[in-house]
Design an enzyme around this catalytic site. Structure first.
Site, short mmCIF file in Angstrom:
data_model
loop_
_atom_site.label_atom_id
_atom_site.label_comp_id
_atom_site.label_asym_id
_atom_site.label_seq_id
_atom_site.Cartn_x
_atom_site.Cartn_y
_atom_site.Cartn_z
N ASP A 159 134.91 22.55 102.15
CA ASP A 159 135.16 21.11 102.16
C ASP A 159 136.52 20.89 101.49
O ASP A 159 136.69 21.16 100.29
CB ASP A 159 134.06 20.37 101.40
CG ASP A 159 134.08 18.87 101.68
OD1 ASP A 159 135.03 18.40 102.34
OD2 ASP A 159 133.16 18.18 101.23
N ASP A 199 137.86 18.13 108.01
CA ASP A 199 138.06 18.79 106.72
C ASP A 199 136.84 19.55 106.22
O ASP A 199 136.78 19.91 105.05
CB ASP A 199 138.47 17.76 105.68
CG ASP A 199 137.40 16.70 105.43
OD1 ASP A 199 136.57 16.49 106.34
OD2 ASP A 199 137.41 16.09 104.36
N GLU A 200 135.88 19.81 107.10
CA GLU A 200 134.63 20.41 106.63
C GLU A 200 134.04 21.31 107.70
O GLU A 200 134.04 20.96 108.88
CB GLU A 200 133.66 19.28 106.28
CG GLU A 200 132.35 19.72 105.67
CD GLU A 200 131.45 18.53 105.36
OE1 GLU A 200 130.35 18.77 104.84
OE2 GLU A 200 131.83 17.38 105.67
#
Length: 483
Positions: free
Chosen positions: A11, A105-106
């Site tokens: 993350d 983003d993860e």
């Protein structure tokens, strides 16, 4: 469940805000908030400096401004975020072919699925080393930081990455799950949202340990058979979900929220047509087509309705989607005021069935349509003039002269910079680039011909070196680096 922590969850830390700080030297170490900037805007991401003031994602921007009035409030630059995300995802694919992206983003990574020349990770020490190498590789490539969680299941890996934030790594040893989970609030479990948590609270259950002790029968009675059984298993640390490399999208949609309620029917129809055009652009970019067109209308009082129409076959023809969306809109009363509109396509397929009649009608009316849209756009004017025109920043092009705070510009005399703000016919620009010192601020007329929108500059290894130098200076007592 695995007996080794070989599922990794990455993350990125305050991703959108961190990219903005990396791109703008004057904002490093300062509070930055990215999101909608109008009266009804919502915070997408807040930097850690802003979070100290109580700002968080999904908070109304107006509330964030009260809590942190001196922050930099920027519109999102999704094109740049996607490019940085692509770099990060490529680094994950170097670890394993099994990468499950959850957002820009993860992502989850199955370290056991590594192929030659990489060796599959089989134990905790190996998993930890991989996590540390990944964080170092991301920092070297982009200058940004990410938090890594490692565990024997997806649920626990995600919990571990939350504990690692910001800029850390946490590994949960298999066998320690129940003791670790017991004191945590029940909302930490996947699928336990506000409604479920409130149902459990009324039954005296607030922690994961209390959930496990309640027993499966009680949870099924409170939550239903499927949900209750799932929550009971996860409260015991059991999560059998695999890492899935491909997550097939079920629909493609776009929507805009308006700062001022739309009451003019002609304007509403124009907005629906524009949204349909954007939706088809996304549909084609994904190489897909769809057979069901959906519109979403949220009224001034927050009541929301959807209408859908299923076509004879899948299509990616903008004329077909626009016509269907307009037909659906004809059955909706918008006179009281509309605060949100959306258009989507579902029932996705990998092929199209051409609608020749719609195509012919589209071509025949092209000139008339272009004239009508041009007149409407002229009446609307700029966002600054009306206060109610949406700002679909991710659709920005270098021809778009809306001066949204945060967007990139180029001046014929001063070079590259970014918009700090605009109003009353003026636009303020700070002239700096990711690998320069903080730059000077200058003000221009909004129609200055020497000032033009520009494409963002990608964060690369050279910029990462500059950021690394800034962090080293901070450790010696200099300015605080961006996170």
């Amino acid at each position: 469940m695995r007996d080794q922590p070989t599922i990794l969850h990455l993350d990125m830390d305050a991703f959108f805000a961190a990219v903005e700080q990396a791109s703008k030297p004057s904002l490093r170490g300062k509070p930055v908030i990215v999101g909608g900037l109008g009266p009804r805007g919502v915070v997408s991401t807040a930097s850690y400096e802003a979070r100290r003031f109580g700002v968080h994602s999904a908070m109304p921007t107006a509330q964030a401004r009260r809590l942190c009035p001196n922050a930099a409030y920027l519109g999102p630059r999704f094109g740049l975020y996607r490019k940085v995300s692509d770099v990060v995802m490529e680094l994950l694919h170097e670890l394993s072919p099994l990468v499950e992206p959850l957002s820009l983003d993860e992502a989850f990574v199955d370290l056991e699925a590594a192929e030659a020349p990489a060796r599959p990770v089989r134990d905790a020490d190996g998993a930890h080393r991989v996590g540390e190498r990944l964080r170092a590789a991301i920092r070297a490539a982009t200058g940004l930081s990410g938090s890594v969680g490692l565990a024997g299941s997806k649920m626990l890996a995600k919990i571990a990455s939350e504990q690692a934030k910001p800029d850390g790594i946490v590994l949960i040893e298999p066998g320690t799950e129940r003791d670790m989970l017991a004191p945590m609030p029940v909302r930490i479990l996947p699928g336990v949202g506000p409604a479920t948590a409130e149902t459990l609270r009324r039954a005296g259950i607030t922690t994961v340990g209390e959930t496990a002790e309640a027993g499966s029968e009680e949870l099924v009675r409170l939550l239903g058979k499927a949900h209750g059984a799932s929550v009971y298993a996860m409260a015991h640390g059991v999560d059998e979900r695999p890492v899935v490399a491909e997550r097939d999208a079920k629909s493609v949609s776009v929507e805009d929220t308006y700062d001022v309620d739309l009451t003019d029917r002609t304007r509403v129809r124009w907005e629906v047509e524009r949204l349909a055009e954007r939706c088809v652009t996304r549909l084609r970019a994904a190489g897909r087509s769809g057979r069901t067109v959906v519109i979403k209308v949220r009224s001034y009082d927050f009541s929301t309705l959807t209408r859908s129409e299923t076509l004879r076959g899948p299509t990616d023809d903008p004329g077909v989607v626009k016509e269907a969306a307009q037909r659906l809109l004809d059955g909706v009363d918008t006179t009281a005021g509309v605060r949100l509109l959306g258009v989507g396509v579902s029932g996705l397929a990998d092929f199209t069935q051409e609608d020749l009649f719609a195509q012919a009608a589209q071509e025949a009316g092209e000139a008339e349509k272009a004239e009508a849209v041009g007149e409407e756009a002229g009446e609307v004017g700029s966002a600054e003039d009306t206060g109610g025109v949406p700002e679909p920043v991710e659709e920005d092009t270098v021809q778009d002269r809306r001066w949204v705070p945060g967007r990139d510009v180029r001046h014929a005399g001063y070079g590259r910079g970014w918009v700090q703000g605009s109003g009353v016919g003026k636009v303020t620009v700070r002239f700096e680039e990711p690998d320069t010192p903080p730059g000077r601020v200058r003000t221009f007329s909004v129609d200055d011909p020497e000032l033009q929108p520009a494409e963002p500059r990608m964060l690369d290894a050279a910029i990462a070196e500059v950021l690394a130098g800034g962090r080293a200076a901070a450790e010696r007592g200099g300015a605080e680096p961006a996170r």
